[in-house]
Enzyme design. Structure first.
Site, PDB file in Angstrom:
ATOM      1  N   ILE A 142       6.045  44.179 -40.425  1.00 18.92           N
ATOM      2  CA  ILE A 142       6.515  44.853 -41.641  1.00 18.92           C
ATOM      3  C   ILE A 142       6.707  43.846 -42.765  1.00 18.92           C
ATOM      4  O   ILE A 142       7.308  42.781 -42.567  1.00 18.92           O
ATOM      5  CB  ILE A 142       7.845  45.576 -41.373  1.00 18.92           C
ATOM      6  CG1 ILE A 142       7.655  46.613 -40.262  1.00 18.92           C
ATOM      7  CG2 ILE A 142       8.377  46.238 -42.636  1.00 18.92           C
ATOM      8  CD1 ILE A 142       8.950  47.131 -39.689  1.00 18.92           C
ATOM      9  N   CYS A 143       6.195  44.182 -43.935  1.00 23.59           N
ATOM     10  CA  CYS A 143       6.387  43.348 -45.123  1.00 23.59           C
ATOM     11  C   CYS A 143       7.496  43.967 -45.964  1.00 23.59           C
ATOM     12  O   CYS A 143       7.267  44.920 -46.707  1.00 23.59           O
ATOM     13  CB  CYS A 143       5.079  43.259 -45.915  1.00 23.59           C
ATOM     14  SG  CYS A 143       5.207  42.228 -47.396  1.00 23.59           S
ATOM     15  N   LEU A 144       8.689  43.445 -45.794  1.00 25.68           N
ATOM     16  CA  LEU A 144       9.864  43.922 -46.538  1.00 25.68           C
ATOM     17  C   LEU A 144      10.776  42.727 -46.776  1.00 25.68           C
ATOM     18  O   LEU A 144      11.248  42.101 -45.827  1.00 25.68           O
ATOM     19  CB  LEU A 144      10.581  45.013 -45.741  1.00 25.68           C
ATOM     20  CG  LEU A 144      11.765  45.704 -46.416  1.00 25.68           C
ATOM     21  CD1 LEU A 144      11.328  46.431 -47.678  1.00 25.68           C
ATOM     22  CD2 LEU A 144      12.437  46.672 -45.450  1.00 25.68           C
TER      23      LEU A 144
END
Length: 213
Positions: A142-144
């Site tokens: 996840i890119c967060l």
């Protein structure tokens, strides 16, 4: 808010023995009571075995008691928290069902594990449902920003953040935090830029194939 259990205390005192007890029964009861008192006396004088050491509650678990309650009372629309063990607050699943957008109608599961170093370190999160998304890889990465210990945009994890911030961030990846300009899944982002309708169809194909309703 956590409610205190309703504890009822009885003011009545049970009788030590019923009138129908026999002398032998009374002697046995008295002997048993004397043995118990002797053991307690030895223990108080250090003659008995020491009590086993009590396990200390970690800072993480102390924080989670409050933060889980706060999170569950402030869940975004279409989100639900699932605990396999209600006594294990540091490991649970977040189920996201986006109410609108490309992924509406899909059901996406995220595993959330809070490390012992919390709240210095962020929770560890993976998406367990395969999907076609620019900010979530097909392998579940996840890119967060807020999930990163160090983020170049200055929006990374900090001890002032809470569990509810993580939940809202994950929910927003399907709506207002959707980012095609800085993707993790570059192929998905390029697909969107090239042909939005084809991108939409592939998103639906993944939902029909991999999500559980």
């Amino acid at each position: 808010m956590l409610e205190k259990p309703d504890l009822k205390i009885s003011n009545s005192v049970p009788s030590q023995h019923s009138p129908a007890e026999s002398p032998k029964s009374l002697q046995f009861s008295l002997r048993k009571r004397m043995i118990t008192l002797t053991k307690k006396l030895k223990s108080s004088k250090g003659g008995g075995l020491p009590d086993p050491p009590k396990k200390r509650i970690s800072i993480r678990d102390q924080l989670l008691v409050k933060e889980v309650s706060e999170m569950e009372s402030n869940l975004p629309e279409g989100c639900a928290a699932k605990f396999d063990d209600p006594d294990t607050l540091h490991s649970f699943h977040l189920i996201v069902t986006p109410p609108e957008g490309y992924w509406s109608g899909g059901v996406f599961a995220f595993s959330i594990n809070v490390p012992e170093e919390y709240n210095i370190a962020p929770p560890l999160v993976r998406c367990e449902t395969k999907l076609w998304h620019p900010n979530i890889s097909e392998e579940g990465e996840i890119c967060l920003s807020l999930l990163r210990q160090n983020s170049i945009d200055g929006l990374g994890w900090a001890p002032t953040r809470r569990l509810k911030d993580v939940v809202w961030g994950l929910s927003s990846l399907f709506m207002d935090l959707l980012n095609f300009d800085d993707p993790l899944n570059i192929e998905a982002a390029e697909h969107y830029q090239r042909d939005k309708e084809s991108f939409r169809r592939k998103v639906r194909e993944y939902i029909d194939k991999y999500t559980k309703r």
